[in-house]
Design a protein around this motif. Structure first.
Motif, PDB file in Angstrom:
ATOM      1  N   MET A 137      25.638  -7.306  -2.162  1.00 60.48           N
ATOM      2  CA  MET A 137      24.383  -6.851  -2.695  1.00 60.48           C
ATOM      3  C   MET A 137      23.398  -6.513  -1.581  1.00 60.48           C
ATOM      4  SD  MET A 137      21.750  -8.272  -5.505  1.00 60.48           S
ATOM      5  CE  MET A 137      21.554  -9.877  -5.586  1.00 60.48           C
ATOM      6  N   PHE A 138      23.347  -7.322  -0.529  1.00 64.18           N
ATOM      7  CA  PHE A 138      22.389  -7.093   0.539  1.00 64.18           C
ATOM      8  C   PHE A 138      23.038  -6.568   1.811  1.00 64.18           C
ATOM      9  CE2 PHE A 138      20.605 -10.658  -1.942  1.00 64.18           C
ATOM     10  CZ  PHE A 138      19.577  -9.950  -2.513  1.00 64.18           C
ATOM     11  N   GLY A 139      24.331  -6.388   1.837  1.00 66.05           N
ATOM     12  CA  GLY A 139      24.985  -5.924   3.046  1.00 66.05           C
ATOM     13  C   GLY A 139      25.213  -7.063   4.009  1.00 66.05           C
ATOM     14  N   SER A 140      25.723  -6.723   5.170  1.00 68.62           N
ATOM     15  CA  SER A 140      26.075  -7.759   6.140  1.00 68.62           C
ATOM     16  C   SER A 140      24.864  -8.370   6.839  1.00 68.62           C
ATOM     17  CB  SER A 140      27.038  -7.178   7.185  1.00 68.62           C
ATOM     18  OG  SER A 140      26.402  -6.110   7.863  1.00 68.62           O
ATOM     19  N   GLU A 141      23.722  -7.684   6.782  1.00 67.91           N
ATOM     20  CA  GLU A 141      22.531  -8.215   7.457  1.00 67.91           C
ATOM     21  C   GLU A 141      21.840  -9.306   6.654  1.00 67.91           C
ATOM     22  OE1 GLU A 141      21.661  -4.349   7.232  1.00 67.91           O
ATOM     23  OE2 GLU A 141      23.376  -4.252   8.568  1.00 67.91           O
ATOM     24  N   GLY A 142      22.094  -9.366   5.359  1.00 68.72           N
ATOM     25  CA  GLY A 142      21.415 -10.352   4.522  1.00 68.72           C
ATOM     26  C   GLY A 142      20.019  -9.878   4.185  1.00 68.72           C
ATOM     27  N   LEU A 143      19.286 -10.720   3.534  1.00 69.55           N
ATOM     28  CA  LEU A 143      17.929 -10.407   3.103  1.00 69.55           C
ATOM     29  C   LEU A 143      16.954 -11.246   3.911  1.00 69.55           C
ATOM     30  CD1 LEU A 143      16.093  -8.974   1.011  1.00 69.55           C
ATOM     31  CD2 LEU A 143      16.427 -10.950  -0.464  1.00 69.55           C
ATOM     32  N   LYS A 144      15.970 -10.589   4.495  1.00 71.90           N
ATOM     33  CA  LYS A 144      14.964 -11.297   5.284  1.00 71.90           C
ATOM     34  C   LYS A 144      13.626 -11.209   4.573  1.00 71.90           C
ATOM     35  CE  LYS A 144      17.203 -10.270   9.617  1.00 71.90           C
ATOM     36  NZ  LYS A 144      17.144  -9.567  10.881  1.00 71.90           N
ATOM     37  N   LEU A 145      12.918 -12.306   4.590  1.00 72.31           N
ATOM     38  CA  LEU A 145      11.600 -12.356   3.976  1.00 72.31           C
ATOM     39  C   LEU A 145      10.624 -12.882   5.018  1.00 72.31           C
ATOM     40  CD1 LEU A 145       9.695 -12.250   1.517  1.00 72.31           C
ATOM     41  CD2 LEU A 145      10.444 -14.548   0.947  1.00 72.31           C
ATOM     42  N   VAL A 146       9.636 -12.068   5.316  1.00 70.39           N
ATOM     43  CA  VAL A 146       8.601 -12.473   6.260  1.00 70.39           C
ATOM     44  C   VAL A 146       7.286 -12.495   5.498  1.00 70.39           C
ATOM     45  CG1 VAL A 146       7.410 -11.899   8.397  1.00 70.39           C
ATOM     46  CG2 VAL A 146       9.846 -11.399   8.159  1.00 70.39           C
ATOM     47  N   LEU A 147       6.647 -13.638   5.515  1.00 76.94           N
ATOM     48  CA  LEU A 147       5.386 -13.793   4.802  1.00 76.94           C
ATOM     49  C   LEU A 147       4.262 -14.100   5.767  1.00 76.94           C
ATOM     50  CD1 LEU A 147       6.559 -16.018   1.859  1.00 76.94           C
ATOM     51  CD2 LEU A 147       5.908 -13.634   1.725  1.00 76.94           C
ATOM     52  N   ASN A 148       3.127 -13.577   5.444  1.00 78.66           N
ATOM     53  CA  ASN A 148       1.925 -13.903   6.182  1.00 78.66           C
ATOM     54  C   ASN A 148       1.590 -15.366   5.905  1.00 78.66           C
ATOM     55  OD1 ASN A 148      -0.788 -14.268   6.927  1.00 78.66           O
ATOM     56  ND2 ASN A 148      -1.243 -12.113   6.560  1.00 78.66           N
ATOM     57  N   ALA A 149       1.323 -16.123   6.935  1.00 77.60           N
ATOM     58  CA  ALA A 149       1.015 -17.548   6.769  1.00 77.60           C
ATOM     59  C   ALA A 149      -0.247 -17.760   5.939  1.00 77.60           C
ATOM     60  CB  ALA A 149       0.869 -18.218   8.125  1.00 77.60           C
ATOM     61  N   ASN A 150      -1.067 -16.736   5.797  1.00 78.78           N
ATOM     62  CA  ASN A 150      -2.295 -16.847   4.997  1.00 78.78           C
ATOM     63  C   ASN A 150      -2.070 -16.502   3.533  1.00 78.78           C
ATOM     64  OD1 ASN A 150      -3.918 -17.560   7.195  1.00 78.78           O
ATOM     65  ND2 ASN A 150      -4.063 -15.432   7.816  1.00 78.78           N
ATOM     66  N   HIS A 151      -0.836 -16.165   3.149  1.00 76.78           N
ATOM     67  CA  HIS A 151      -0.553 -15.839   1.750  1.00 76.78           C
ATOM     68  C   HIS A 151      -0.865 -17.064   0.897  1.00 76.78           C
ATOM     69  CE1 HIS A 151       1.631 -14.828  -1.871  1.00 76.78           C
ATOM     70  NE2 HIS A 151       1.708 -13.577  -1.427  1.00 76.78           N
ATOM     71  N   PRO A 152      -1.557 -16.895  -0.229  1.00 77.12           N
ATOM     72  CA  PRO A 152      -1.957 -18.048  -1.052  1.00 77.12           C
ATOM     73  C   PRO A 152      -0.787 -18.926  -1.509  1.00 77.12           C
ATOM     74  CG  PRO A 152      -3.073 -16.062  -1.795  1.00 77.12           C
ATOM     75  CD  PRO A 152      -2.094 -15.639  -0.751  1.00 77.12           C
ATOM     76  N   LEU A 153       0.354 -18.338  -1.822  1.00 73.00           N
ATOM     77  CA  LEU A 153       1.489 -19.149  -2.258  1.00 73.00           C
ATOM     78  C   LEU A 153       2.046 -19.980  -1.114  1.00 73.00           C
ATOM     79  CD1 LEU A 153       3.381 -16.676  -4.614  1.00 73.00           C
ATOM     80  CD2 LEU A 153       1.938 -18.604  -5.254  1.00 73.00           C
ATOM     81  N   VAL A 154       2.117 -19.399   0.072  1.00 69.27           N
ATOM     82  CA  VAL A 154       2.602 -20.142   1.242  1.00 69.27           C
ATOM     83  C   VAL A 154       1.626 -21.264   1.561  1.00 69.27           C
ATOM     84  CG1 VAL A 154       3.131 -20.005   3.705  1.00 69.27           C
ATOM     85  CG2 VAL A 154       3.855 -18.162   2.173  1.00 69.27           C
ATOM     86  N   ASP A 155       0.350 -20.962   1.507  1.00 68.79           N
ATOM     87  CA  ASP A 155      -0.679 -21.965   1.769  1.00 68.79           C
ATOM     88  C   ASP A 155      -0.570 -23.127   0.788  1.00 68.79           C
ATOM     89  OD1 ASP A 155      -3.071 -22.833   3.178  1.00 68.79           O
ATOM     90  OD2 ASP A 155      -4.133 -22.405   1.305  1.00 68.79           O
ATOM     91  N   TYR A 156      -0.343 -22.836  -0.483  1.00 65.44           N
ATOM     92  CA  TYR A 156      -0.206 -23.892  -1.491  1.00 65.44           C
ATOM     93  C   TYR A 156       0.983 -24.796  -1.177  1.00 65.44           C
ATOM     94  CZ  TYR A 156       0.254 -26.294  -5.914  1.00 65.44           C
ATOM     95  OH  TYR A 156       0.348 -27.273  -6.870  1.00 65.44           O
ATOM     96  N   VAL A 157       2.137 -24.189  -0.856  1.00 69.97           N
ATOM     97  CA  VAL A 157       3.328 -24.980  -0.553  1.00 69.97           C
ATOM     98  C   VAL A 157       3.102 -25.846   0.677  1.00 69.97           C
ATOM     99  CG1 VAL A 157       5.754 -24.861   0.161  1.00 69.97           C
ATOM    100  CG2 VAL A 157       4.931 -23.420  -1.698  1.00 69.97           C
ATOM    101  N   LEU A 158       2.476 -25.285   1.711  1.00 68.92           N
ATOM    102  CA  LEU A 158       2.230 -26.049   2.931  1.00 68.92           C
ATOM    103  C   LEU A 158       1.287 -27.226   2.689  1.00 68.92           C
ATOM    104  CD1 LEU A 158       1.933 -23.182   5.556  1.00 68.92           C
ATOM    105  CD2 LEU A 158       3.840 -24.777   5.246  1.00 68.92           C
ATOM    106  N   LYS A 159       0.286 -27.028   1.859  1.00 69.71           N
ATOM    107  CA  LYS A 159      -0.684 -28.088   1.590  1.00 69.71           C
ATOM    108  C   LYS A 159      -0.144 -29.156   0.642  1.00 69.71           C
ATOM    109  CE  LYS A 159      -4.945 -25.536   2.341  1.00 69.71           C
ATOM    110  NZ  LYS A 159      -6.102 -24.907   1.699  1.00 69.71           N
ATOM    111  N   ASN A 160       0.726 -28.756  -0.287  1.00 75.12           N
ATOM    112  CA  ASN A 160       1.159 -29.674  -1.335  1.00 75.12           C
ATOM    113  C   ASN A 160       2.589 -30.165  -1.201  1.00 75.12           C
ATOM    114  OD1 ASN A 160      -1.269 -29.685  -3.127  1.00 75.12           O
ATOM    115  ND2 ASN A 160      -0.876 -27.499  -2.990  1.00 75.12           N
ATOM    116  N   GLY A 161       3.326 -29.665  -0.234  1.00 70.66           N
ATOM    117  CA  GLY A 161       4.693 -30.128  -0.019  1.00 70.66           C
ATOM    118  C   GLY A 161       5.551 -30.020  -1.256  1.00 70.66           C
ATOM    119  N   GLU A 162       6.146 -31.106  -1.646  1.00 70.71           N
ATOM    120  CA  GLU A 162       7.053 -31.133  -2.802  1.00 70.71           C
ATOM    121  C   GLU A 162       6.286 -31.366  -4.101  1.00 70.71           C
ATOM    122  OE1 GLU A 162      10.364 -30.529  -2.954  1.00 70.71           O
ATOM    123  OE2 GLU A 162      10.243 -29.984  -0.848  1.00 70.71           O
ATOM    124  N   GLY A 163       5.244 -30.603  -4.302  1.00 68.74           N
ATOM    125  CA  GLY A 163       4.441 -30.755  -5.511  1.00 68.74           C
ATOM    126  C   GLY A 163       5.140 -30.207  -6.736  1.00 68.74           C
TER     127      GLY A 163
END
Length: 68
Positions: free
Chosen positions: A1-27
Motif C-alpha cells: 500500500m505504501f511501497g518500500s519506503e513506508g509512510l512517514k508522518l512529521v508533525l509540528n510540535a505545536n500541533h494541538p493534538l501533539v501538545d495534548y498527548v505530550l501534556k497528558n501522557g496515557e490519558g
C-alpha cells in the motif's frame, strides 16, 4: 500500500493534538488522538478508505466535544 519506503508522518510540535498527548501522557483520549494522527497521514497520502474516513469524522466530532 505504501511501497518500500513506508509512510512517514512529521508533525509540528505545536500541533494541538501533539501538545495534548505530550501534556497528558496515557490519558483517556490518547489512543483516539493517535488514531486521528494516523488517519491524517493516510489522508495526506491519499489512501484513507471510505470506512476509515467515516470513523475519522465520527472520532473528530467526539473529540471536539470532549476536549473543549
Amino acid at each position: 500500500m505504501f511501497g518500500s519506503e513506508g509512510l512517514k508522518l512529521v508533525l509540528n510540535a505545536n500541533h494541538p493534538l501533539v501538545d495534548y498527548v505530550l501534556k497528558n501522557g496515557e490519558g483517556a483520549h490518547t489512543s483516539d488522538i493517535c488514531e486521528q494522527l494516523y488517519d491524517l497521514a493516510l489522508l495526506k497520502h491519499g489512501s484513507l478508505s471510505p470506512e476509515r474516513m467515516a470513523a475519522f469524522v465520527a472520532r473528530s466530532n467526539k473529540l471536539m466535544l470532549e476536549l473543549k
